[in-house]
Design an enzyme around this catalytic site. Structure first.
Site, PDB file in Angstrom:
ATOM      1  N   ASP A 172       6.439   4.476   8.935  1.00 23.38           N
ATOM      2  CA  ASP A 172       5.172   3.992   9.500  1.00 23.38           C
ATOM      3  C   ASP A 172       5.467   2.893  10.524  1.00 23.38           C
ATOM      4  OD1 ASP A 172       2.469   3.608   9.837  1.00 23.38           O
ATOM      5  OD2 ASP A 172       2.057   2.954   7.795  1.00 23.38           O
ATOM      6  N   CYS A 189      -5.660   9.868   4.669  1.00 24.67           N
ATOM      7  CA  CYS A 189      -5.680   8.590   3.956  1.00 24.67           C
ATOM      8  C   CYS A 189      -6.896   7.735   4.331  1.00 24.67           C
ATOM      9  CB  CYS A 189      -4.392   7.837   4.280  1.00 24.67           C
ATOM     10  SG  CYS A 189      -3.828   6.834   2.896  1.00 24.67           S
TER      11      CYS A 189
HETATM   12  O1  LIG Z   1      -5.612   1.987   6.081  1.00 24.63           O
HETATM   13  C1  LIG Z   1      -5.519   0.810   5.693  1.00 24.63           C
HETATM   14  O2  LIG Z   1      -6.454   0.035   5.770  1.00 24.63           O
HETATM   15  C2  LIG Z   1      -4.216   0.346   5.095  1.00 24.63           C
HETATM   16  C3  LIG Z   1      -4.189  -0.901   4.535  1.00 24.63           C
HETATM   17  C4  LIG Z   1      -3.020  -1.360   3.977  1.00 24.63           C
HETATM   18  C5  LIG Z   1      -1.879  -0.582   3.969  1.00 24.63           C
HETATM   19  C6  LIG Z   1      -1.888   0.670   4.524  1.00 24.63           C
HETATM   20  C7  LIG Z   1      -3.046   1.164   5.086  1.00 24.63           C
HETATM   21  N1  LIG Z   1      -3.105   2.405   5.660  1.00 24.63           N
HETATM   22  C8  LIG Z   1      -2.099   3.397   5.649  1.00 24.63           C
HETATM   23  O3  LIG Z   1      -1.202   3.335   6.728  1.00 24.63           O
HETATM   24  C9  LIG Z   1      -0.769   4.649   7.109  1.00 24.63           C
HETATM   25  C10 LIG Z   1      -0.928   4.893   8.596  1.00 24.63           C
HETATM   26  O4  LIG Z   1      -2.228   4.763   9.023  1.00 24.63           O
HETATM   27  P1  LIG Z   1      -2.719   5.093  10.525  1.00 24.63           P
HETATM   28  O5  LIG Z   1      -2.838   6.602  10.616  1.00 24.63           O
HETATM   29  O6  LIG Z   1      -1.724   4.577  11.488  1.00 24.63           O
HETATM   30  O7  LIG Z   1      -4.044   4.442  10.634  1.00 24.63           O
HETATM   31  C11 LIG Z   1      -1.612   5.592   6.272  1.00 24.63           C
HETATM   32  O8  LIG Z   1      -0.888   5.991   5.115  1.00 24.63           O
HETATM   33  C12 LIG Z   1      -2.758   4.717   5.876  1.00 24.63           C
HETATM   34  O9  LIG Z   1      -3.401   5.124   4.752  1.00 24.63           O
END
Ligand SMILES: O=C(O)c1ccccc1N[C@@H]1O[C@H](COP(=O)(O)O)[C@@H](O)[C@H]1O
Length: 348
Positions: free
Chosen positions: A117, A6
């Site tokens: 999450d 992502c």
């Molecule tokens: O990544 C971002 O900036 C974000 C912004 C707003 C909502 C979600 C976002 N990220 C997503 O969150 C999960 C977990 O991320 P991490 O691996 O803990 O960094 C993932 O799906 C990101 O795309």
């Protein structure tokens, strides 16, 4: 194994994720330092294999904003990270992944996919995996939040037995200084896929012992067999087993044996069984001659147990047939496996 990378912003990161077997690519379309425009998503994903899904990530946007982005970017799914409720979700034009961090509130969602999450998406923070109970989850779910190449195998092992575990998702953990790191993307996918492969192989060996006890010797086919023989990562989804016609024809007996091991039949036509995140399909090995010009009696026995599997050359013939087969869904994956098998043969 579904693996979502992502927060992608560059073509090199998209290509690295796809090349290594990511099944989902995520793009942040709301305010974030990872934000991209729907137009950029469209450009970044030109020529993407059909089997790789494009996911747009949104936080409390208007319905119009999301629908417009879906149309311009050509999104397959939307991931909602704000306070969006079922009324909002029902108005989406494509399937929805809803991020949740308060697991007590999961019950309000239906007919969607969840993403477990930490409270702040994209922050690289983990949550306590043991705070999630398997029986509280009746929808397919991704696990996200602070996953990294180092802890993803442990996450896969932890959630493997949850019946609806669907895959893993990462953003921060595959970055260095806030920028996607190609080596980390590659290692993350390999480690996640290896953990799932280990589970599939263990499940197959358990199944083999049970089949052997009933006088049946299975043939291990597909990507698990390729990984066992060739040693490279194939990101297997399921266990493909073939049987002699005399064993395959006794499907009722096979079903009882599978149920005894905790599997249940999910597709009678395709002879597919499921146990948690493990899917097993059966077919008749004697069709291999017509399908791929491979004589099943020439397959060798494995050193790991009482089962047969194709060697490198036989796998090449089988994957050549698979890439010609119009019924196969994931031709891109078959093609990648075939190329790697051929490279290996040329190096010998
Ligand atoms: O990544 C971002 O900036 C974000 C912004 C707003 C909502 C979600 C976002 N990220 C997503 O969150 C999960 C977990 O991320 P991490 O691996 O803990 O960094 C993932 O799906 C990101 O795309």
């Amino acid at each position: 194994m579904n693996i979502k990378i992502c927060g992608l912003r560059t073509k090199s990161a998209v290509d690295e994720a796809v090349k290594n077997g990511a099944t989902h690519l995520g793009f942040i379309l709301s305010k974030s330092h990872r934000q991209v425009t729907p137009e950029a998503v469209s450009t970044l994903t030109e020529n993407l294999p059909k089997s790789v899904k494009k996911v747009g990530v949104f936080v409390n946007e208007s319905i119009e904003f999301v629908k417009n982005a879906v149309a311009i970017a050509g999104l397959d799914l939307v991931q909602l990270h704000g306070d969006e409720d079922m009324d909002y979700i029902r108005q989406m034009s494509v399937p929805v992944i809803k991020a949740v961090s308060d697991f007590a509130k999961i019950a309000q969602y239906e007919n969607i996919m969840l993403l477990l999450d930490s409270p702040k998406g994209g922050s690289g923070q983990t949550f306590d995996w043991t705070s999630v109970r398997a029986d509280s989850l009746s929808l397919p779910f991704f696990v996200a939040g602070g996953l990294t190449p180092d802890n993803v195998a442990a996450a896969v092992q932890h959630f493997q037995d949850f019946p609806h575990f669907y895959g893993v998702d990462v953003s921060s953990g595959v970055e260095t200084d806030g920028v996607k790191d190609l080596t980390k993307i590659c290692t993350f996918i390999q480690n996640a896929s290896l953990a799932h492969y280990d589970d599939l192989l263990t499940a197959f060996l358990t199944l083999t012992q049970r089949l052997n006890a009933h006088g049946i010797i299975p043939y291990l086919m597909g990507s698990v067999a390729v990984q066992l023989v060739a040693g490279f990562s194939t990101n297997p989804d399921d266990i493909d087993i073939q049987l002699r016609q005399s064993d395959f024809a006794q499907f009722d007996r096979l079903s009882v044996l599978m149920e005894d091991l905790g599997y249940h039949l999910i597709d009678w036509h395709e002879h597919k069984f499921e146990k948690g995140n493990i899917h097993v399909g059966f077919a008749n090995v004697e069709t291999l001659k017509n399908y791929a010009n491979v004589d099943f009696t020439a397959l060798s026995k494995s050193e790991l147990g009482e089962f047969y599997l194709p060697n490198l050359q036989q796998n090449i013939k089988i994957y050549e047939a698979a890439t010609r087969d119009n019924w196969r869904n994931d031709k891109y994956k078959d093609k990648v496996i075939l190329e790697k098998l051929k490279e290996l043969e040329n190096d010998r």
